[in-house]
Design an enzyme around this catalytic site. Structure first.
Site, PDB file in Angstrom:
ATOM      1  N   TYR A   1       0.888  -1.162  -0.128  1.00 43.12           N
ATOM      2  CA  TYR A   1       0.082  -0.012  -0.068  1.00 43.12           C
ATOM      3  C   TYR A   1       0.880   1.138   0.014  1.00 43.12           C
ATOM      4  CZ  TYR A   1      -3.971  -3.117   1.203  1.00 43.12           C
ATOM      5  OH  TYR A   1      -4.882  -4.150   1.118  1.00 43.12           O
TER       6      TYR A   1
ATOM      7  N   HIS B   1      -0.333 -11.629   0.729  1.00 37.59           N
ATOM      8  CA  HIS B   1      -1.382 -10.802   0.088  1.00 37.59           C
ATOM      9  C   HIS B   1      -2.084 -11.362  -0.954  1.00 37.59           C
ATOM     10  CE1 HIS B   1      -2.051  -6.009  -0.548  1.00 37.59           C
ATOM     11  NE2 HIS B   1      -3.338  -6.682  -0.717  1.00 37.59           N
TER      12      HIS B   1
HETATM   13  N1  LIG Z   1      -6.516  -8.425   0.575  1.00 37.46           N
HETATM   14  C1  LIG Z   1      -6.579  -7.482  -0.646  1.00 37.46           C
HETATM   15  O1  LIG Z   1      -6.228  -7.707  -1.722  1.00 37.46           O
HETATM   16  C2  LIG Z   1      -7.463  -6.373  -0.316  1.00 37.46           C
HETATM   17  C3  LIG Z   1      -8.083  -5.565  -1.469  1.00 37.46           C
HETATM   18  C4  LIG Z   1      -9.004  -4.552  -1.216  1.00 37.46           C
HETATM   19  C5  LIG Z   1      -8.874  -3.900  -0.120  1.00 37.46           C
HETATM   20  N2  LIG Z   1      -8.472  -4.540   0.866  1.00 37.46           N
HETATM   21  C6  LIG Z   1      -8.473  -3.786   2.336  1.00 37.46           C
HETATM   22  O2  LIG Z   1      -9.775  -3.603   2.406  1.00 37.46           O
HETATM   23  C7  LIG Z   1     -10.071  -2.355   2.870  1.00 37.46           C
HETATM   24  C8  LIG Z   1     -11.481  -2.055   2.581  1.00 37.46           C
HETATM   25  O3  LIG Z   1     -11.803  -2.252   1.079  1.00 37.46           O
HETATM   26  P1  LIG Z   1     -11.760  -0.995   0.015  1.00 37.46           P
HETATM   27  O4  LIG Z   1     -10.948   0.316   0.674  1.00 37.46           O
HETATM   28  O5  LIG Z   1     -11.447  -1.501  -1.148  1.00 37.46           O
HETATM   29  O6  LIG Z   1     -13.259  -0.615   0.187  1.00 37.46           O
HETATM   30  P2  LIG Z   1     -14.551  -0.289   1.140  1.00 37.46           P
HETATM   31  O7  LIG Z   1     -13.955  -0.097   2.364  1.00 37.46           O
HETATM   32  O8  LIG Z   1     -15.519  -1.007   0.976  1.00 37.46           O
HETATM   33  O9  LIG Z   1     -14.954   1.034   0.333  1.00 37.46           O
HETATM   34  C9  LIG Z   1     -14.036   2.335   0.571  1.00 37.46           C
HETATM   35  C10 LIG Z   1     -14.851   3.560  -0.189  1.00 37.46           C
HETATM   36  O10 LIG Z   1     -16.222   3.509   0.373  1.00 37.46           O
HETATM   37  C11 LIG Z   1     -16.454   4.851   0.865  1.00 37.46           C
HETATM   38  N3  LIG Z   1     -17.204   4.456   2.335  1.00 37.46           N
HETATM   39  C12 LIG Z   1     -16.615   3.925   3.437  1.00 37.46           C
HETATM   40  N4  LIG Z   1     -17.550   4.104   4.198  1.00 37.46           N
HETATM   41  C13 LIG Z   1     -18.734   4.644   3.872  1.00 37.46           C
HETATM   42  C14 LIG Z   1     -19.905   5.048   4.313  1.00 37.46           C
HETATM   43  N5  LIG Z   1     -20.293   4.687   5.591  1.00 37.46           N
HETATM   44  N6  LIG Z   1     -20.738   5.675   3.810  1.00 37.46           N
HETATM   45  C15 LIG Z   1     -20.664   6.064   2.509  1.00 37.46           C
HETATM   46  N7  LIG Z   1     -19.649   5.877   1.824  1.00 37.46           N
HETATM   47  C16 LIG Z   1     -18.385   4.992   2.404  1.00 37.46           C
HETATM   48  C17 LIG Z   1     -15.099   5.369   1.103  1.00 37.46           C
HETATM   49  O11 LIG Z   1     -15.378   7.048   0.767  1.00 37.46           O
HETATM   50  P3  LIG Z   1     -14.958   8.021   1.801  1.00 37.46           P
HETATM   51  O12 LIG Z   1     -13.566   8.123   2.306  1.00 37.46           O
HETATM   52  O13 LIG Z   1     -15.366   9.343   1.061  1.00 37.46           O
HETATM   53  O14 LIG Z   1     -15.810   7.505   3.216  1.00 37.46           O
HETATM   54  C18 LIG Z   1     -14.332   4.685   0.097  1.00 37.46           C
HETATM   55  O15 LIG Z   1     -14.683   5.406  -1.265  1.00 37.46           O
HETATM   56  C19 LIG Z   1      -8.881  -1.678   2.288  1.00 37.46           C
HETATM   57  O16 LIG Z   1      -8.599  -0.353   2.745  1.00 37.46           O
HETATM   58  C20 LIG Z   1      -7.789  -2.618   2.429  1.00 37.46           C
HETATM   59  O17 LIG Z   1      -7.106  -2.425   3.644  1.00 37.46           O
HETATM   60  C21 LIG Z   1      -7.424  -5.721   1.040  1.00 37.46           C
END
Ligand SMILES: NC(=O)c1ccc[n+]([C@@H]2O[C@H](COP(=O)([O-])OP(=O)(O)OC[C@H]3O[C@@H](n4cnc5c(N)ncnc54)[C@H](OP(=O)(O)O)[C@@H]3O)[C@@H](O)[C@H]2O)c1
Length: 269
Positions: free
Chosen positions: A56, A117
């Site tokens: 990241y 990962h």
């Molecule tokens: N292991 C892997 O391969 C892998 C892959 C992807 C992700 N991850 C991990 O999982 C975490 C989460 O996944 P992600 O970041 O892909 O997706 P996510 O958390 O599902 O979505 C993030 C997005 O949703 C918005 N959001 C979050 N909470 C909200 C709410 N309550 N209301 C409205 N909008 C909301 C955020 O915008 P705002 O900032 O405007 O709230 C952001 O644009 C990552 O940060 C990472 O640590 C791991």
């Protein structure tokens, strides 16, 4: 906060993701202030489980997370920190080096959880686990896990892991049932392995889904909170949403205490 109790540990049902903190594939120093203030807000409101990775922002997410934690003077034992080794670093020596580098960037002497990962074609999983088991034995990582592993690979990982494999972190949300269909969720639930759901609220169709909206309206919460509660109501499922917005962060944290009824779960099935 509700917790998942597993192998004598209590893991928060909802943690905080750090993908896009400090950049994306590379570091972007112009995002430092925004990233640090998102991390400070999350720490202040009581998030204790943070998910990061060497990949990241090319390690910069780990640096910023470590800095925010140090600046707030939080006790290390009060936190649960996950990091991940990238698929190009799965050779024995590389795994050991990656872990040392993550610890240095975080300014910590151990990780609570260390994950592979992504699997990689032609990887030597035995070699990777030889290093991971050594890290666990030395106390540098307290738990081991994997991410994006299908059922066949997950079973191989379980067999190679000398401690109880703690989690498989995968994409899981109301619109994305890939890891239900491929049998991973059921296997995790039957074998005391956490399924950590990533990207739980990212998809646009959560906000527009009429069933989610109707349940949210009746409950007086947001569709995103219903999407998170749908995950955390399931046994052995935890999740790690990410948000820069403190209001969203607070809503996400509170969603851990929302337990959906059997009938609500049925409507969302
Ligand atoms: N292991 C892997 O391969 C892998 C892959 C992807 C992700 N991850 C991990 O999982 C975490 C989460 O996944 P992600 O970041 O892909 O997706 P996510 O958390 O599902 O979505 C993030 C997005 O949703 C918005 N959001 C979050 N909470 C909200 C709410 N309550 N209301 C409205 N909008 C909301 C955020 O915008 P705002 O900032 O405007 O709230 C952001 O644009 C990552 O940060 C990472 O640590 C791991």
């Amino acid at each position: 906060m509700r917790y998942e109790t597993i192998h004598n540990q209590q893991i928060p049902k909802i943690g905080f993701g750090t993908w896009t903190i400090g950049g994306q594939g590379t570091s972007d120093l112009t995002k430092d202030e925004k990233s640090l203030s998102a991390l400070r807000a999350a720490l202040e409101m009581g998030y204790t489980h943070f998910d990061t990775a060497e990949g990241y922002a090319a390690g910069h997410a780990e640096e910023l997370l470590g800095r925010a934690i140090r600046e707030m003077g939080l006790r290390r034992e009060a936190l649960f920190i996950t990091s991940k080794v990238s698929p190009e670093h799965l050779q024995y020596e590389d795994v050991l080096r990656s872990c040392e580098n993550s610890l240095r960037r975080l300014g910590m002497d151990y990780l609570d959880l260390y994950l592979i990962h992504w699997p990689r074609m032609g990887m030597n999983l035995g070699e990777a686990f030889r290093a991971l088991n050594q890290l666990a034995h030395e106390g540098k990582v307290r738990n081991l896990g994997v991410s994006n592993f299908n059922l066949k690979l997950l079973k191989q990982a379980v067999a190679l892991c000398q401690t109880a494999l703690l989690t498989n972190q995968v994409s899981y949300s109301i619109p994305d049932r890939t890891y239900v269909k491929n049998g991973v969720l059921e296997y995790c639930q039957q074998n005391d392995i956490l399924l950590t759901a990533y990207s739980p609220v990212k998809r646009r169709n959560i906000k527009s889904n009429p069933t989610i909206r109707a349940i949210a309206r009746l409950r007086g919460v947001t569709p995103q909170q219903i999407a998170l509660a749908w995950l955390t109501t399931q046994p052995r499922v935890i999740t790690i949403p990410m948000s820069f917005n403190p209001q969203h962060q607070a809503e996400n944290l509170r969603a851990a205490d929302l337990i959906l009824s059997a009938s609500e779960m049925e409507q969302l099935a």
